[in-house]
Design a protein around this motif. Sequence first.
Motif, mmCIF file in Angstrom:
data_model
loop_
_atom_site.group_PDB
_atom_site.id
_atom_site.type_symbol
_atom_site.label_atom_id
_atom_site.label_comp_id
_atom_site.label_asym_id
_atom_site.label_seq_id
_atom_site.Cartn_x
_atom_site.Cartn_y
_atom_site.Cartn_z
ATOM 1 N N CYS A 9 -3.425 69.786 -12.940
ATOM 2 C CA CYS A 9 -2.741 69.930 -11.636
ATOM 3 C C CYS A 9 -2.479 71.491 -11.534
ATOM 4 O O CYS A 9 -2.353 72.342 -12.560
ATOM 5 C CB CYS A 9 -1.604 69.431 -11.706
ATOM 6 N N LYS A 10 -2.869 72.018 -10.224
ATOM 7 C CA LYS A 10 -2.934 73.452 -9.862
ATOM 8 C C LYS A 10 -1.969 73.607 -8.735
ATOM 9 O O LYS A 10 -2.374 73.025 -7.490
ATOM 10 C CB LYS A 10 -3.881 74.121 -10.099
ATOM 11 N N HIS A 21 -0.754 71.767 -3.247
ATOM 12 C CA HIS A 21 -1.336 71.298 -4.377
ATOM 13 C C HIS A 21 -2.908 71.423 -4.398
ATOM 14 O O HIS A 21 -3.382 70.531 -3.830
ATOM 15 C CB HIS A 21 -0.727 69.811 -4.380
ATOM 16 N N ALA A 22 -3.257 72.381 -4.830
ATOM 17 C CA ALA A 22 -4.580 72.512 -4.682
ATOM 18 C C ALA A 22 -5.576 71.637 -5.845
ATOM 19 O O ALA A 22 -6.650 71.319 -5.279
ATOM 20 C CB ALA A 22 -5.098 74.049 -5.145
ATOM 21 N N VAL A 23 -5.099 71.189 -6.819
ATOM 22 C CA VAL A 23 -5.767 70.347 -7.818
ATOM 23 C C VAL A 23 -4.782 69.039 -8.230
ATOM 24 O O VAL A 23 -3.814 69.668 -8.473
ATOM 25 C CB VAL A 23 -6.595 71.004 -8.839
ATOM 26 N N GLN A 24 -4.650 67.939 -8.127
ATOM 27 C CA GLN A 24 -3.812 66.971 -8.368
ATOM 28 C C GLN A 24 -4.397 66.100 -9.231
ATOM 29 O O GLN A 24 -5.409 64.961 -8.877
ATOM 30 C CB GLN A 24 -3.366 66.429 -7.021
ATOM 31 N N ASN A 25 -3.731 66.045 -10.377
ATOM 32 C CA ASN A 25 -3.944 65.057 -11.509
ATOM 33 C C ASN A 25 -5.228 64.458 -11.614
ATOM 34 O O ASN A 25 -5.746 63.322 -11.504
ATOM 35 C CB ASN A 25 -3.103 63.878 -10.989
ATOM 36 N N VAL A 26 -6.193 65.363 -12.273
ATOM 37 C CA VAL A 26 -7.633 65.237 -12.239
ATOM 38 C C VAL A 26 -7.969 64.853 -13.738
ATOM 39 O O VAL A 26 -7.556 65.792 -14.644
ATOM 40 C CB VAL A 26 -8.306 66.540 -11.787
ATOM 41 N N ASP A 57 -8.106 80.942 -13.756
ATOM 42 C CA ASP A 57 -7.078 80.283 -13.627
ATOM 43 C C ASP A 57 -6.410 79.484 -14.401
ATOM 44 O O ASP A 57 -7.154 78.711 -15.286
ATOM 45 C CB ASP A 57 -6.891 79.978 -11.872
ATOM 46 N N SER A 58 -4.961 79.531 -14.570
ATOM 47 C CA SER A 58 -4.298 78.521 -15.446
ATOM 48 C C SER A 58 -3.857 77.482 -14.749
ATOM 49 O O SER A 58 -3.225 77.703 -13.712
ATOM 50 C CB SER A 58 -3.348 79.265 -16.378
ATOM 51 N N PRO A 59 -3.892 76.155 -15.326
ATOM 52 C CA PRO A 59 -3.085 74.944 -14.645
ATOM 53 C C PRO A 59 -1.647 74.950 -14.785
ATOM 54 O O PRO A 59 -1.063 75.658 -15.632
ATOM 55 C CB PRO A 59 -3.684 73.787 -15.567
ATOM 56 N N SER A 60 -1.031 74.351 -13.657
ATOM 57 C CA SER A 60 0.542 74.127 -13.453
ATOM 58 C C SER A 60 0.853 73.214 -14.643
ATOM 59 O O SER A 60 1.878 73.390 -15.434
ATOM 60 C CB SER A 60 0.760 73.680 -12.182
#
Length: 239
Positions: A9-10, A21-26, A57-60
């Motif tokens: 997630c990011k 929520h740019a990236v969600q639970n991938v 970049d680093s994930p949330s």
Amino acid sequence: MTIKLSQLCKTYNQGSEYPVHAVQNVDLTIDQGEFVAVMGPSGSGKTTLLNLIGGIDSPSTGKVEIDGCNISALSEKELIAFRRDHIGFIFQDYSLLPVLTALENVEFVMQLQGRTEQACRTRALELLEQVGLTEQRDKVPSKMSGGQQQRVAVARALAPSPRFVMADEPTANLDAKSTAELLDIMQRLNEQEQTTFIFSTHDPRVIKRAKRVIVFEDGKLKEDKRQSGIALNEHNDDN
């Protein structure tokens, strides 16, 4: 190298009460030697995904593991070294150093690796020959066409012998002929050297070549499909 994403997630707050929520639970695994296109509309999260995989970049939350190494847990110094030695980057705007010649741009990353001057020169010349730019080697970027600059960017990305290459919209500024030639180069390296390529793209010409297409929408992985792709000797359809 196997890339494994786990519950990745990011989220960007951007100073507003509504986070993005740019990236969600991938959850996703990409194996060595794949030729992958990540597609989706603008704002879908595909560029963010590439930046997370590449350690820009680093994930949330969640993890990016490359050959079992959680790159998010590396120190900044370790991450810089990891990117330098294992990951090649190709950007839409080329991101070449404007004061350096084509040859010097390709040599630069290898110099950071500590390779000898002769080793840097030999490999850079070999790569420029592969991308058809031997005669342009002493030109600075401003004296080259967009297609030529992108070929230099490909040679530079491959110079440190990375196991995989992240390409963010690499054909966006290229005409059909330059696109076909560039994709031929990358496809040949993928097939002959098992270099993994991961593209963020809107370009149907790239998507036709891919062996795997991942569709993103609103930060979520919507579809993951495999296809035969186009063989090198069939590339005339791109023109």
